[in-house]
Design a protein around this motif. Structure first.
Motif, short mmCIF file in Angstrom:
data_model
loop_
_atom_site.label_atom_id
_atom_site.label_comp_id
_atom_site.label_asym_id
_atom_site.label_seq_id
_atom_site.Cartn_x
_atom_site.Cartn_y
_atom_site.Cartn_z
N THR A 69 0.84 -1.19 0.00
CA THR A 69 0.00 0.00 0.00
C THR A 69 0.87 1.23 0.00
O THR A 69 1.76 1.37 0.86
CB THR A 69 -0.91 0.03 1.24
N ILE A 70 0.62 2.13 -0.94
CA ILE A 70 1.34 3.39 -0.98
C ILE A 70 0.46 4.47 -0.37
O ILE A 70 -0.76 4.49 -0.58
CB ILE A 70 1.76 3.76 -2.43
N SER A 71 1.07 5.34 0.41
CA SER A 71 0.33 6.43 1.04
C SER A 71 1.27 7.61 1.22
O SER A 71 2.48 7.48 1.08
CB SER A 71 -0.25 5.99 2.39
N ARG A 72 0.67 8.75 1.52
CA ARG A 72 1.51 9.93 1.71
C ARG A 72 1.07 10.68 2.95
O ARG A 72 -0.11 10.71 3.29
CB ARG A 72 1.49 10.83 0.49
N ASP A 73 2.04 11.28 3.64
CA ASP A 73 1.79 12.15 4.78
C ASP A 73 2.52 13.44 4.48
O ASP A 73 3.72 13.57 4.76
CB ASP A 73 2.29 11.50 6.07
N ASP A 74 1.81 14.37 3.90
CA ASP A 74 2.47 15.61 3.48
C ASP A 74 2.96 16.43 4.67
O ASP A 74 3.92 17.19 4.55
CB ASP A 74 1.51 16.44 2.61
N ALA A 75 2.33 16.27 5.80
CA ALA A 75 2.79 16.99 6.99
C ALA A 75 4.19 16.52 7.39
O ALA A 75 4.97 17.29 7.96
CB ALA A 75 1.81 16.79 8.13
N LYS A 76 4.50 15.26 7.10
CA LYS A 76 5.82 14.72 7.40
C LYS A 76 6.73 14.76 6.17
O LYS A 76 7.86 14.29 6.24
CB LYS A 76 5.69 13.28 7.89
N ASN A 77 6.19 15.30 5.07
CA ASN A 77 6.97 15.39 3.83
C ASN A 77 7.49 14.03 3.39
O ASN A 77 8.62 13.91 2.90
CB ASN A 77 8.15 16.38 4.00
N THR A 78 6.64 13.02 3.53
CA THR A 78 7.07 11.64 3.32
C THR A 78 5.98 10.85 2.62
O THR A 78 4.78 11.06 2.87
CB THR A 78 7.41 10.98 4.67
N VAL A 79 6.41 9.94 1.76
CA VAL A 79 5.53 8.93 1.16
C VAL A 79 5.98 7.57 1.66
O VAL A 79 7.18 7.32 1.79
CB VAL A 79 5.58 9.01 -0.37
N PHE A 80 5.02 6.72 1.95
CA PHE A 80 5.30 5.41 2.51
C PHE A 80 4.91 4.29 1.54
O PHE A 80 4.00 4.46 0.72
CB PHE A 80 4.53 5.21 3.82
N LEU A 81 5.60 3.18 1.67
CA LEU A 81 5.20 1.95 0.99
C LEU A 81 5.13 0.87 2.05
O LEU A 81 6.16 0.39 2.54
CB LEU A 81 6.19 1.57 -0.10
N GLN A 82 3.92 0.53 2.45
CA GLN A 82 3.71 -0.54 3.41
C GLN A 82 3.68 -1.87 2.67
O GLN A 82 2.88 -2.04 1.75
CB GLN A 82 2.39 -0.33 4.17
N MET A 83 4.56 -2.77 3.07
CA MET A 83 4.66 -4.06 2.39
C MET A 83 4.35 -5.17 3.39
O MET A 83 4.99 -5.26 4.44
CB MET A 83 6.07 -4.24 1.82
N LYS A 84 3.38 -5.99 3.05
CA LYS A 84 2.99 -7.11 3.90
C LYS A 84 3.10 -8.41 3.12
O LYS A 84 3.16 -8.40 1.90
CB LYS A 84 1.56 -6.90 4.41
N SER A 85 3.08 -9.51 3.85
CA SER A 85 3.15 -10.84 3.22
C SER A 85 4.28 -10.90 2.19
O SER A 85 4.08 -11.36 1.06
CB SER A 85 1.81 -11.17 2.55
N LEU A 86 5.44 -10.44 2.60
CA LEU A 86 6.56 -10.38 1.68
C LEU A 86 6.99 -11.77 1.22
O LEU A 86 6.94 -12.74 1.98
CB LEU A 86 7.73 -9.65 2.33
#
Length: 124
Positions: A69-86
């Motif tokens: 899942t990709i998401s963004r938190d502009d307040a933290k100036n960061t985009v995340f990639l949550q990876m599960k079941s690798l």
């Protein structure tokens, strides 16, 4: 020019999870569409996930849908990639990239700025 720094990679067992971060400096990440790409030696790499500047629109590579899942938190100036079941085949260097387009960007040719990458290793 935005500067991107990835973090969060590491060694994880198959079935485990990691959250990658793509932090921006010198520019505000909210003015960029962000994509995640991966490359492993001897394997086909490429697009993993992308998110638009405004956030609600995302896209993921078919093989990671339902797991990443990709998401963004502009307040933290960061985009995340949550990876599960690798899976072992997810092991690669993961890089984030930025483009000022308002559209959903998924081709590596369309991204102007790239980070150095973070290594993800998945043991079986």
């Amino acid at each position: 020019q935005v500067r991107l720094v990835e973090s969060g990679g590491g060694l994880v067992q198959a079935g485990g999870s990691l959250r990658l971060s793509c932090a921006a400096s010198q520019r505000t990440i909210s003015t960029y569409a962000i994509g995640w790409f991966r490359q492993a030696p001897g394997k086909e790499g490429g697009f993993v996930a992308a998110i638009t500047r405004t956030g609600p629109t995302t896209a993921e590579k078919d093989s990671v849908k339902g797991r990443f899942t990709i998401s963004r938190d502009d307040a933290k100036n960061t985009v995340f990639l949550q990876m599960k079941s690798l899976k072992p085949e997810d092991a690669a260097v993961y890089c984030c990239a930025a483009d000022s387009s308002y559209a959903l960007v998924s081709s590596n040719r369309d991204f102007a700025s790239w980070g150095q990458g973070t290594q993800v290793t998945v043991s079986s």
